[in-house]
Write an enzyme that holds these catalytic residues in place. Sequence first.
Site, PDB file in Angstrom:
ATOM      1  N   GLY A   1       0.846  -1.195   0.000  1.00 38.06           N
ATOM      2  CA  GLY A   1       0.000   0.000   0.000  1.00 38.06           C
ATOM      3  C   GLY A   1       0.877   1.239   0.000  1.00 38.06           C
ATOM      4  O   GLY A   1       0.769   2.106   0.858  1.00 38.06           O
TER       5      GLY A   1
ATOM      6  N   VAL B   1      -5.435  12.662   9.386  1.00 37.06           N
ATOM      7  CA  VAL B   1      -4.886  13.535   8.352  1.00 37.06           C
ATOM      8  C   VAL B   1      -5.802  13.478   7.137  1.00 37.06           C
ATOM      9  O   VAL B   1      -6.625  12.576   7.014  1.00 37.06           O
ATOM     10  CB  VAL B   1      -3.459  13.115   7.911  1.00 37.06           C
ATOM     11  CG1 VAL B   1      -2.418  13.490   8.938  1.00 37.06           C
ATOM     12  CG2 VAL B   1      -3.402  11.634   7.586  1.00 37.06           C
TER      13      VAL B   1
ATOM     14  N   SER C   1       1.502   3.748  -2.310  1.00 36.20           N
ATOM     15  CA  SER C   1       1.383   4.802  -3.327  1.00 36.20           C
ATOM     16  C   SER C   1       0.806   6.134  -2.859  1.00 36.20           C
ATOM     17  O   SER C   1       0.861   7.116  -3.585  1.00 36.20           O
ATOM     18  CB  SER C   1       0.552   4.282  -4.507  1.00 36.20           C
ATOM     19  OG  SER C   1      -0.668   3.735  -4.041  1.00 36.20           O
TER      20      SER C   1
ATOM     21  N   ALA D   1      -2.922  -6.241  -4.035  1.00 35.14           N
ATOM     22  CA  ALA D   1      -2.052  -6.628  -2.914  1.00 35.14           C
ATOM     23  C   ALA D   1      -2.665  -7.732  -2.059  1.00 35.14           C
ATOM     24  O   ALA D   1      -1.975  -8.346  -1.250  1.00 35.14           O
ATOM     25  CB  ALA D   1      -1.741  -5.408  -2.057  1.00 35.14           C
TER      26      ALA D   1
ATOM     27  N   TYR E   1     -16.459   5.292  13.869  1.00 37.38           N
ATOM     28  CA  TYR E   1     -15.145   4.689  13.673  1.00 37.38           C
ATOM     29  C   TYR E   1     -14.873   3.565  14.677  1.00 37.38           C
ATOM     30  O   TYR E   1     -15.158   2.411  14.414  1.00 37.38           O
ATOM     31  CB  TYR E   1     -14.044   5.768  13.718  1.00 37.38           C
ATOM     32  CG  TYR E   1     -12.821   5.354  12.963  1.00 37.38           C
ATOM     33  CD1 TYR E   1     -12.574   5.818  11.681  1.00 37.38           C
ATOM     34  CD2 TYR E   1     -11.910   4.452  13.509  1.00 37.38           C
ATOM     35  CE1 TYR E   1     -11.461   5.397  10.960  1.00 37.38           C
ATOM     36  CE2 TYR E   1     -10.797   4.026  12.805  1.00 37.38           C
ATOM     37  CZ  TYR E   1     -10.570   4.505  11.537  1.00 37.38           C
ATOM     38  OH  TYR E   1      -9.472   4.076  10.836  1.00 37.38           O
TER      39      TYR E   1
ATOM     40  N   THR F   1      -6.459  12.356   3.805  1.00 38.12           N
ATOM     41  CA  THR F   1      -6.024  11.379   2.799  1.00 38.12           C
ATOM     42  C   THR F   1      -7.260  10.977   2.006  1.00 38.12           C
ATOM     43  O   THR F   1      -8.388  11.279   2.406  1.00 38.12           O
ATOM     44  CB  THR F   1      -5.420  10.104   3.430  1.00 38.12           C
ATOM     45  OG1 THR F   1      -6.438   9.442   4.192  1.00 38.12           O
ATOM     46  CG2 THR F   1      -4.219  10.405   4.312  1.00 38.12           C
TER      47      THR F   1
ATOM     48  N   PHE G   1      -2.177  -0.642  -5.984  1.00 40.45           N
ATOM     49  CA  PHE G   1      -3.137  -0.910  -7.058  1.00 40.45           C
ATOM     50  C   PHE G   1      -3.574   0.438  -7.617  1.00 40.45           C
ATOM     51  O   PHE G   1      -4.426   1.104  -7.033  1.00 40.45           O
ATOM     52  CB  PHE G   1      -4.323  -1.689  -6.485  1.00 40.45           C
ATOM     53  CG  PHE G   1      -5.189  -2.344  -7.537  1.00 40.45           C
ATOM     54  CD1 PHE G   1      -4.648  -2.844  -8.713  1.00 40.45           C
ATOM     55  CD2 PHE G   1      -6.555  -2.483  -7.334  1.00 40.45           C
ATOM     56  CE1 PHE G   1      -5.441  -3.461  -9.674  1.00 40.45           C
ATOM     57  CE2 PHE G   1      -7.364  -3.097  -8.287  1.00 40.45           C
ATOM     58  CZ  PHE G   1      -6.802  -3.588  -9.453  1.00 40.45           C
TER      59      PHE G   1
END
Length: 402
Positions: free
Chosen positions: A48, A274, A50, A112, A236, A276, A74
Amino acid sequence: MIIHPKVRGFICTTTHPLGCERNVLEQIAATRARGVRTDGPKKVLVIGASSGYGLASRITAAFGFGADTLGVFFEKPGTASKAGTAGWYNSAAFDKHAKAAGLYSKSINGDAFSDAAREKVIELIKTEMGGQVDLMVYSLASPVRKLPGSGEVKRSALKPIGQTYTATAIDTNKDTIIQASIEPASAQEIEDTVTVMGGQDWELWIDALEGAGVLADGARSVAFSYIGTEITWPIYWHGALGKAKVDLDHTAQRLNARLARRGGGANVAVLKSVVTQASAAIPVMPLYISMVYKIMKEKGLHEGTIEQLDRLFRERLYREDGQPAQVDDENRLRLDDWELRDDVQDACKALWPQVTTENLFELTDYAGYKHEFLKLFGFERTDVDYDADVATDVSFDCIELG
């Protein structure tokens, strides 16, 4: 071609290759500014690799410790007529600059979760990386997992458990404050979320690497998690995703016992929130991040992905004094320590009920959130001319798995 941002929902459907490269260069520069150490990992596998924390891990290992890296991800390559995904350009930029620095860098683009990815990784470690890796970072954030063997597809659900969750959120398309309601997950959805986002695949990777003899003595492994606070807990930590993260904790304990026999170890690293592509998809997170960014910036505590990973490597996993990392009761590495400070969280809780559409930009750092979000895709950089032509067909040292 000339590329401008197009946002749909929580996805930006366009990417800017040069902007992505500049983002990577910025992270490399931040890492180099803290100096290169030689007492850390030498051969690193990142699953993972990228974007987000996975990319930051790869940059920190390579440019903070001089490590050779193999990255698995991926992504969609660009063509002459269509831009690829941001992760493709991030990885191309990383590869280019790692090679320019004399470091080994190789990437695999494919699923992956597949056995084929594991086989190819093992082959490359044996033939090109000296036979063993000493750090394996697990940083997958995928909504879907195709199970090896059966080929069955499982999907994760970002839902609460037990009851409908209603909370203040941002409609990021309209920049307005709304009440968002999310129905609870079914038992099947919870089970599937654990299958996709829990520790099962991490363990399969360690099984394969250990079985092939490509994990060095003293090798470490780390997987990323987020716990958050009561503001985000219903969706969460107390939701379906939280169950998956508990499974990740249990997996870490098993893997740690295994790797410790040869002087190594495995931990979950709990990181801060953060901006993302992964966090943008979680309801309530954009508002929470907009608030916590403002508060942490005011207190001089703000960190992005690269600062978090730098602290994880230098102050936890590979301490200069050689001491073992400080962990919590569950053997987790806590990098969310500054975010969870009482003064930060109390300010968040006080701010939450005050936010309206009218004062959203004034009371929170939503402008910063929007800027960071678009930056993930290579936009909003002052050092890129977005009206200039840019090549989208970028190739690099990457093996495509069919």
